[in-house]
Design a protein around this motif. Structure first.
Motif, PDB file in Angstrom:
ATOM      1  N   GLU A 156      61.833  52.400  -0.798  1.00  0.00           N
ATOM      2  CA  GLU A 156      62.944  52.531  -1.753  1.00  0.00           C
ATOM      3  C   GLU A 156      64.168  53.195  -1.122  1.00  0.00           C
ATOM      4  O   GLU A 156      65.299  52.878  -1.462  1.00  0.00           O
ATOM      5  CB  GLU A 156      62.504  53.298  -3.000  1.00  0.00           C
ATOM      6  N   GLU A 157      63.954  54.114  -0.195  1.00  0.00           N
ATOM      7  CA  GLU A 157      65.063  54.812   0.462  1.00  0.00           C
ATOM      8  C   GLU A 157      65.842  53.910   1.421  1.00  0.00           C
ATOM      9  O   GLU A 157      66.952  54.253   1.814  1.00  0.00           O
ATOM     10  CB  GLU A 157      64.544  56.054   1.186  1.00  0.00           C
ATOM     11  N   ASP A 158      65.251  52.782   1.824  1.00  0.00           N
ATOM     12  CA  ASP A 158      65.934  51.797   2.667  1.00  0.00           C
ATOM     13  C   ASP A 158      66.570  52.444   3.909  1.00  0.00           C
ATOM     14  O   ASP A 158      67.761  52.309   4.169  1.00  0.00           O
ATOM     15  CB  ASP A 158      66.989  51.049   1.840  1.00  0.00           C
ATOM     16  N   ILE A 159      65.754  53.125   4.699  1.00  0.00           N
ATOM     17  CA  ILE A 159      66.218  53.864   5.873  1.00  0.00           C
ATOM     18  C   ILE A 159      66.356  52.909   7.062  1.00  0.00           C
ATOM     19  O   ILE A 159      65.420  52.197   7.413  1.00  0.00           O
ATOM     20  CB  ILE A 159      65.233  54.999   6.222  1.00  0.00           C
ATOM     21  N   VAL A 160      67.534  52.905   7.669  1.00  0.00           N
ATOM     22  CA  VAL A 160      67.830  52.010   8.788  1.00  0.00           C
ATOM     23  C   VAL A 160      67.034  52.431  10.027  1.00  0.00           C
ATOM     24  O   VAL A 160      66.932  53.619  10.348  1.00  0.00           O
ATOM     25  CB  VAL A 160      69.345  52.008   9.098  1.00  0.00           C
ATOM     26  N   THR A 161      66.465  51.455  10.731  1.00  0.00           N
ATOM     27  CA  THR A 161      65.752  51.679  11.985  1.00  0.00           C
ATOM     28  C   THR A 161      66.772  51.770  13.111  1.00  0.00           C
ATOM     29  O   THR A 161      67.699  50.966  13.185  1.00  0.00           O
ATOM     30  CB  THR A 161      64.772  50.523  12.259  1.00  0.00           C
ATOM     31  N   CYS A 162      66.592  52.734  13.981  1.00  0.00           N
ATOM     32  CA  CYS A 162      67.514  52.945  15.105  1.00  0.00           C
ATOM     33  C   CYS A 162      66.757  52.684  16.410  1.00  0.00           C
ATOM     34  O   CYS A 162      65.668  53.222  16.616  1.00  0.00           O
ATOM     35  CB  CYS A 162      68.032  54.379  15.062  1.00  0.00           C
ATOM     36  N   VAL A 177      62.424  54.050  19.430  1.00  0.00           N
ATOM     37  CA  VAL A 177      62.645  53.460  18.115  1.00  0.00           C
ATOM     38  C   VAL A 177      62.425  54.561  17.079  1.00  0.00           C
ATOM     39  O   VAL A 177      61.402  55.240  17.101  1.00  0.00           O
ATOM     40  CB  VAL A 177      61.677  52.282  17.863  1.00  0.00           C
ATOM     41  N   THR A 178      63.417  54.739  16.205  1.00  0.00           N
ATOM     42  CA  THR A 178      63.314  55.734  15.151  1.00  0.00           C
ATOM     43  C   THR A 178      63.193  55.008  13.817  1.00  0.00           C
ATOM     44  O   THR A 178      64.101  54.296  13.405  1.00  0.00           O
ATOM     45  CB  THR A 178      64.539  56.672  15.142  1.00  0.00           C
ATOM     46  N   VAL A 179      62.035  55.164  13.183  1.00  0.00           N
ATOM     47  CA  VAL A 179      61.771  54.548  11.885  1.00  0.00           C
ATOM     48  C   VAL A 179      61.579  55.680  10.877  1.00  0.00           C
ATOM     49  O   VAL A 179      60.742  56.556  11.088  1.00  0.00           O
ATOM     50  CB  VAL A 179      60.513  53.645  11.935  1.00  0.00           C
ATOM     51  N   ALA A 180      62.379  55.653   9.830  1.00  0.00           N
ATOM     52  CA  ALA A 180      62.302  56.663   8.762  1.00  0.00           C
ATOM     53  C   ALA A 180      62.425  58.082   9.317  1.00  0.00           C
ATOM     54  O   ALA A 180      61.770  59.007   8.840  1.00  0.00           O
ATOM     55  CB  ALA A 180      61.029  56.493   7.947  1.00  0.00           C
ATOM     56  N   GLY A 181      63.245  58.252  10.340  1.00  0.00           N
ATOM     57  CA  GLY A 181      63.488  59.572  10.903  1.00  0.00           C
ATOM     58  C   GLY A 181      62.495  60.038  11.938  1.00  0.00           C
ATOM     59  O   GLY A 181      62.597  61.147  12.448  1.00  0.00           O
ATOM     60  N   TRP A 182      61.513  59.198  12.300  1.00  0.00           N
ATOM     61  CA  TRP A 182      60.478  59.586  13.263  1.00  0.00           C
ATOM     62  C   TRP A 182      60.613  58.760  14.535  1.00  0.00           C
ATOM     63  O   TRP A 182      60.271  57.589  14.560  1.00  0.00           O
ATOM     64  CB  TRP A 182      59.085  59.414  12.649  1.00  0.00           C
ATOM     65  N   PRO A 183      61.116  59.385  15.614  1.00  0.00           N
ATOM     66  CA  PRO A 183      61.299  58.657  16.872  1.00  0.00           C
ATOM     67  C   PRO A 183      60.014  58.572  17.687  1.00  0.00           C
ATOM     68  O   PRO A 183      59.198  59.492  17.691  1.00  0.00           O
ATOM     69  CB  PRO A 183      62.342  59.491  17.609  1.00  0.00           C
ATOM     70  N   THR A 221      58.691  45.027  18.204  1.00  0.00           N
ATOM     71  CA  THR A 221      59.626  44.528  17.206  1.00  0.00           C
ATOM     72  C   THR A 221      59.473  45.356  15.940  1.00  0.00           C
ATOM     73  O   THR A 221      58.359  45.743  15.584  1.00  0.00           O
ATOM     74  CB  THR A 221      59.308  43.047  16.895  1.00  0.00           C
ATOM     75  N   HIS A 222      60.581  45.629  15.257  1.00  0.00           N
ATOM     76  CA  HIS A 222      60.546  46.465  14.060  1.00  0.00           C
ATOM     77  C   HIS A 222      61.445  45.890  12.976  1.00  0.00           C
ATOM     78  O   HIS A 222      62.370  45.138  13.266  1.00  0.00           O
ATOM     79  CB  HIS A 222      61.001  47.891  14.395  1.00  0.00           C
ATOM     80  N   VAL A 223      61.192  46.282  11.738  1.00  0.00           N
ATOM     81  CA  VAL A 223      62.069  45.893  10.634  1.00  0.00           C
ATOM     82  C   VAL A 223      63.419  46.578  10.829  1.00  0.00           C
ATOM     83  O   VAL A 223      63.512  47.620  11.475  1.00  0.00           O
ATOM     84  CB  VAL A 223      61.469  46.281   9.260  1.00  0.00           C
ATOM     85  N   LYS A 224      64.469  45.980  10.269  1.00  0.00           N
ATOM     86  CA  LYS A 224      65.811  46.561  10.382  1.00  0.00           C
ATOM     87  C   LYS A 224      65.936  47.831   9.558  1.00  0.00           C
ATOM     88  O   LYS A 224      66.706  48.722   9.894  1.00  0.00           O
ATOM     89  CB  LYS A 224      66.867  45.549   9.964  1.00  0.00           C
ATOM     90  N   SER A 225      65.210  47.888   8.459  1.00  0.00           N
ATOM     91  CA  SER A 225      65.192  49.095   7.629  1.00  0.00           C
ATOM     92  C   SER A 225      63.884  49.119   6.843  1.00  0.00           C
ATOM     93  O   SER A 225      63.214  48.089   6.697  1.00  0.00           O
ATOM     94  CB  SER A 225      66.381  49.118   6.667  1.00  0.00           C
ATOM     95  N   THR A 226      63.548  50.282   6.326  1.00  0.00           N
ATOM     96  CA  THR A 226      62.314  50.396   5.548  1.00  0.00           C
ATOM     97  C   THR A 226      62.382  49.527   4.296  1.00  0.00           C
ATOM     98  O   THR A 226      61.360  49.068   3.803  1.00  0.00           O
ATOM     99  CB  THR A 226      62.035  51.854   5.157  1.00  0.00           C
ATOM    100  N   GLY A 227      63.597  49.268   3.785  1.00  0.00           N
ATOM    101  CA  GLY A 227      63.766  48.433   2.605  1.00  0.00           C
ATOM    102  C   GLY A 227      63.315  46.999   2.807  1.00  0.00           C
ATOM    103  O   GLY A 227      62.989  46.302   1.840  1.00  0.00           O
ATOM    104  N   ASP A 228      63.292  46.528   4.067  1.00  0.00           N
ATOM    105  CA  ASP A 228      62.833  45.163   4.355  1.00  0.00           C
ATOM    106  C   ASP A 228      61.386  44.950   3.908  1.00  0.00           C
ATOM    107  O   ASP A 228      60.967  43.825   3.645  1.00  0.00           O
ATOM    108  CB  ASP A 228      62.921  44.849   5.852  1.00  0.00           C
ATOM    109  N   LEU A 229      60.631  46.018   3.826  1.00  0.00           N
ATOM    110  CA  LEU A 229      59.225  45.909   3.445  1.00  0.00           C
ATOM    111  C   LEU A 229      59.050  45.648   1.951  1.00  0.00           C
ATOM    112  O   LEU A 229      57.994  45.203   1.517  1.00  0.00           O
ATOM    113  CB  LEU A 229      58.470  47.165   3.864  1.00  0.00           C
ATOM    114  N   LYS A 230      60.090  45.901   1.175  1.00  0.00           N
ATOM    115  CA  LYS A 230      59.989  45.689  -0.272  1.00  0.00           C
ATOM    116  C   LYS A 230      59.834  44.210  -0.594  1.00  0.00           C
ATOM    117  O   LYS A 230      58.930  43.817  -1.332  1.00  0.00           O
ATOM    118  CB  LYS A 230      61.210  46.259  -0.976  1.00  0.00           C
ATOM    119  N   GLU A 231      60.708  43.379  -0.017  1.00  0.00           N
ATOM    120  CA  GLU A 231      60.610  41.943  -0.314  1.00  0.00           C
ATOM    121  C   GLU A 231      59.356  41.334   0.284  1.00  0.00           C
ATOM    122  O   GLU A 231      58.862  40.336  -0.196  1.00  0.00           O
ATOM    123  CB  GLU A 231      61.864  41.196   0.136  1.00  0.00           C
ATOM    124  N   ARG A 232      58.813  41.959   1.304  1.00  0.00           N
ATOM    125  CA  ARG A 232      57.561  41.481   1.897  1.00  0.00           C
ATOM    126  C   ARG A 232      56.351  41.989   1.114  1.00  0.00           C
ATOM    127  O   ARG A 232      55.227  41.593   1.394  1.00  0.00           O
ATOM    128  CB  ARG A 232      57.474  41.935   3.353  1.00  0.00           C
TER     129      ARG A 232
END
Length: 152
Positions: free
Chosen positions: A49-55, A88-94, A100-111
């Motif tokens: 839900e927070e839709d955190i961008v992956t870096c 790769v930093t996902v949801a603040g955890w490097p 390969t990673h999702v562009k943001s945590t929000g991408d998992l919602k539609e999946r």
């Protein structure tokens, strides 16, 4: 895991469609697994839900060491032959990762993905995740708490 107030050091991840999971060093007593599974599902849902961008960054070994091992010495940067490390930093955890990673945590919602199970054995906690079909039930056993799916 950290959002569930469990500070277990991550040790391994497998992020492919045929059975993704993350492993942590440590254990969770049998009597606590159902509660931890419920907490993990809620935390995963919040992250989506927070839709955190992956870096994704390429860092020097020293900078990667500082960022990735800030809470615990989980990653041995000497294993990386180059002078730089892909982090790769996902949801603040490097973490160092070449995958390969999702562009943001929000991408998992539609999946419609979520946490599907937890297993604790021999000092390793494995958290499984993946698609969450509507027809699911939770299965508890002495070593595994898992969500299984039926094709009805």
């Amino acid at each position: 895991m950290a959002r569930c107030n469990r500070m277990l050091p991550p040790s391994k991840g497998y992020h492919f469609l045929d059975g993704p999971y993350v492993e942590y060093k440590g254990s969770i007593p049998v009597e606590e697994r159902a509660e931890v599974l419920t907490d993990l599902k809620a935390a995963f849902s919040d992250l989506v839900e927070e839709d955190i961008v992956t870096c994704i960054e390429t860092l020097s070994k020293e900078e990667a060491e500082e960022r990735c091992n800030r809470l615990a010495q989980n990653f041995d940067m000497s294993l990386y032959g180059n002078d730089s490390v892909r982090v790769v930093t996902v949801a603040g955890w490097p973490c160092p990762c070449g995958g390969t990673h999702v562009k943001s945590t929000g991408d998992l919602k539609e999946r419609k993905w979520g946490v599907t199970g937890i297993k604790s054995k021999n000092g390793v906690v494995r958290v499984k995740y993946g698609p969450n079909p509507n027809n699911k039930k939770t299965v508890l056993s002495s070593s595994v708490v898992e969500t299984s799916y039926s094709a009805s």
